[in-house]
Design a protein around this motif. Sequence first.
Motif, short mmCIF file in Angstrom:
data_model
loop_
_atom_site.label_atom_id
_atom_site.label_comp_id
_atom_site.label_asym_id
_atom_site.label_seq_id
_atom_site.Cartn_x
_atom_site.Cartn_y
_atom_site.Cartn_z
N MET A 1 0.40 -1.25 0.09
CA MET A 1 0.20 -0.21 0.02
C MET A 1 0.90 1.33 0.18
SD MET A 1 -2.90 1.40 2.97
CE MET A 1 -3.90 0.44 2.63
N ALA A 2 0.53 2.24 -0.65
CA ALA A 2 1.42 2.99 -1.01
C ALA A 2 0.42 4.19 -0.90
CB ALA A 2 1.14 3.49 -2.27
N VAL A 3 1.49 4.94 0.29
CA VAL A 3 0.41 5.82 0.95
C VAL A 3 0.88 7.24 1.22
CG1 VAL A 3 -0.63 6.91 3.40
CG2 VAL A 3 0.31 4.77 3.44
N VAL A 4 0.09 8.23 0.81
CA VAL A 4 -0.35 9.36 -0.83
C VAL A 4 -0.68 10.40 0.47
CG1 VAL A 4 0.60 8.06 -2.54
CG2 VAL A 4 -1.87 9.10 -2.45
N LYS A 5 -1.02 10.03 1.49
CA LYS A 5 -1.99 11.10 2.47
C LYS A 5 -1.27 12.31 2.57
CE LYS A 5 -0.01 10.49 6.97
NZ LYS A 5 -0.09 9.75 8.49
N ALA A 6 -1.82 13.54 3.11
CA ALA A 6 -1.54 15.29 3.08
C ALA A 6 -0.48 15.24 2.18
CB ALA A 6 -0.54 14.71 3.90
N ASP A 7 -1.10 15.47 0.74
CA ASP A 7 -0.75 15.48 -1.09
C ASP A 7 0.46 14.98 -1.34
OD1 ASP A 7 -0.92 17.43 -3.46
OD2 ASP A 7 0.49 18.78 -2.73
N GLY A 8 0.85 13.35 -0.82
CA GLY A 8 1.29 12.70 -1.11
C GLY A 8 3.07 13.06 0.02
N TYR A 9 3.25 13.20 1.34
CA TYR A 9 3.55 14.02 1.94
C TYR A 9 4.14 15.36 1.23
CZ TYR A 9 3.61 9.55 5.18
OH TYR A 9 3.27 8.69 5.32
N GLY A 10 3.61 15.77 0.57
CA GLY A 10 4.32 17.37 0.20
C GLY A 10 4.48 16.89 -1.55
N HIS A 11 4.64 16.18 -1.78
CA HIS A 11 5.54 15.61 -2.76
C HIS A 11 4.55 15.63 -4.18
CE1 HIS A 11 8.35 14.23 -0.18
NE2 HIS A 11 8.59 13.87 -1.16
N GLY A 12 2.72 16.03 -4.18
CA GLY A 12 1.80 15.85 -4.93
C GLY A 12 1.41 13.95 -4.90
N VAL B 1 -1.43 13.38 -6.77
CA VAL B 1 -1.61 12.38 -7.11
C VAL B 1 -1.04 11.35 -8.72
CG1 VAL B 1 -2.98 12.40 -9.78
CG2 VAL B 1 -4.07 13.66 -7.80
N ARG B 2 0.50 12.48 -8.73
CA ARG B 2 1.25 12.49 -9.56
C ARG B 2 1.97 11.09 -8.75
NH1 ARG B 2 2.48 16.02 -13.97
NH2 ARG B 2 4.18 14.29 -14.00
N CYS B 3 2.50 11.59 -7.58
CA CYS B 3 2.87 10.38 -6.27
C CYS B 3 2.03 8.68 -6.43
CB CYS B 3 3.58 10.61 -5.03
SG CYS B 3 4.37 11.75 -5.35
N ALA B 4 0.80 8.60 -6.36
CA ALA B 4 -0.05 7.64 -6.65
C ALA B 4 0.09 7.07 -7.80
CB ALA B 4 -1.59 7.75 -6.34
N ARG B 5 0.66 7.45 -8.85
CA ARG B 5 0.22 6.88 -10.24
C ARG B 5 1.80 6.68 -10.64
NH1 ARG B 5 -1.87 11.86 -13.84
NH2 ARG B 5 -4.26 11.67 -13.40
N ALA B 6 3.12 6.85 -10.12
CA ALA B 6 4.50 6.79 -9.86
C ALA B 6 4.55 5.03 -9.08
CB ALA B 6 4.89 7.67 -9.57
N ALA B 7 3.81 5.21 -7.57
CA ALA B 7 4.03 3.93 -6.82
C ALA B 7 3.06 2.90 -8.24
CB ALA B 7 3.08 4.39 -5.97
N LEU B 8 1.72 2.78 -8.21
CA LEU B 8 1.26 2.06 -8.76
C LEU B 8 1.91 1.63 -10.20
CD1 LEU B 8 -2.77 3.21 -8.98
CD2 LEU B 8 -1.47 1.41 -7.64
N ALA C 1 -5.06 9.38 4.69
CA ALA C 1 -5.80 9.82 5.14
C ALA C 1 -7.86 10.32 5.68
CB ALA C 1 -5.16 10.83 6.44
N THR C 2 -7.75 11.21 4.69
CA THR C 2 -9.45 11.71 4.47
C THR C 2 -10.23 11.26 3.26
OG1 THR C 2 -8.89 13.60 3.35
CG2 THR C 2 -8.37 13.66 5.82
N PRO C 3 -11.18 11.26 3.50
CA PRO C 3 -12.46 10.30 2.90
C PRO C 3 -11.98 11.44 1.45
CG PRO C 3 -14.11 11.50 4.37
CD PRO C 3 -12.40 11.03 5.24
N GLU C 4 -12.09 12.57 1.55
CA GLU C 4 -12.19 13.38 0.78
C GLU C 4 -10.83 13.83 -0.38
OE1 GLU C 4 -14.32 14.92 3.59
OE2 GLU C 4 -12.30 14.37 3.84
N GLU C 5 -9.59 13.29 0.21
CA GLU C 5 -8.23 12.80 -0.39
C GLU C 5 -8.69 11.71 -1.39
OE1 GLU C 5 -4.76 13.87 3.09
OE2 GLU C 5 -5.76 12.36 3.23
N ALA C 6 -9.46 10.71 -0.99
CA ALA C 6 -10.16 9.38 -1.48
C ALA C 6 -10.42 9.66 -2.58
CB ALA C 6 -10.42 8.53 -0.20
N LEU C 7 -11.61 10.70 -2.11
CA LEU C 7 -12.70 10.87 -2.96
C LEU C 7 -11.97 11.58 -4.55
CD1 LEU C 7 -16.20 11.68 -1.32
CD2 LEU C 7 -15.03 9.79 -2.69
#
Length: 392
Positions: A34-45, A47-54, A64-70
């Motif tokens: 599981m790639a954790v990308v809460k808090a705007d990817g720990y300040g790194h962005g 969405v971009r970090c989620a795509r790179a991790a996938l 962390a938050t449902p708003e981030e998930a949505l």
Amino acid sequence: MNDMDTRARARIDLGALRANVAALRARTPGAAFMAVVKADGYGHGMVRCARAALAAGAGWIGVATPEEALALRAAGIGARVLCWLWTPGGPWRECVEADIDVTVSARWALDEVTRAASETGRTARVQLKLDAGLGRNGAQPAEWPGLTAAARAAEDAGLIRVTGLWSHFSCADEPGHPSIARELAVFRTALAQAEEAGLTPEVRHMANSPATLTLPEARFDMVRPGIAMYGISPVPQLGGPADFGLRPVMRLTARLASVKRVPGGHGVSYGRHYVTPGETTLALVPLGYADGVPRHASSAGPVLVAGKWRVVAGRVAMDQFVVDLGGDAAEAGDEAVLFGPGDDGEPTAEDWARACGTIAYEIVTRIGPRVPREYVDTADGPAAVPADSGGR
């Protein structure tokens, strides 16, 4: 974006992030990632970090938050996403409709998600969280049998599917701390109780970044690294990023806004906490606490300017701070490097953390939206990766 068209930038190396994910996965064979990308990817962005991790093989994304998930779903991220920080009245229905795995830590949360499932006619994906000793979210061990029984009843009613059981360490970043073994034992007992209740989750997980690196017995079915994925050691007392096969992803720089000679006895910044010891050259760095530079870095934060480490002279202000160059020369527009991987002798986020009496997590996470992110990919060469609407 060329080198001279912005006052500051945070350069994010997606190639380094993918390599970090690969290195962490190699350490945890057999465990989902599981790639954790809460808090705007720990300040790194985020969405971009989620795509790179996938792209590097992560199977899950954690926030962390449902708003981030949505927001991830709105950006087109279709992978499994878990969120865990809920308050009553949150967007349960929206998350159920978006097939987001939601965390339940108490009966009120189970009631709200089952109501949302009933209203939508969809089966909610639920992960139950145990408080094994951290004292934050999660059901207390005494409440756990009742929560698992209620969750199993909701499964029988077709309202939810319990996809995971999880918890979080309090001191995994202090290897050998007595709480680690105690919390592992509490979690194992909770897993056995959930099995007795008839729950058959897809994943059981407890390992954050430090546990992923140092506690093989805590990996269970999945690990969920956060800060380590961004190339920062979660256990600096044991080793830096390179010791774990990791590389820092963010490099924070600015362009000098002013360079000038001043006489001895000249005050610098608010409060005159720094007074020049003699005639010298002062350089103005156009970043301040509104950008995420800690005010605690006053008279302490390290900066590479004109080929040498300098220290913030006096107080960090809202938008700027000063360094004393002594007898060295520089010009407006020259680069100041606050932190990076250290390849060119620049400070690292860990150096800033030590100077400020904090942790490197905070240093990178607090870099604010006034600092544009520039995405590069060292795996494909030095060219910048253009930002898109989901780049932050």
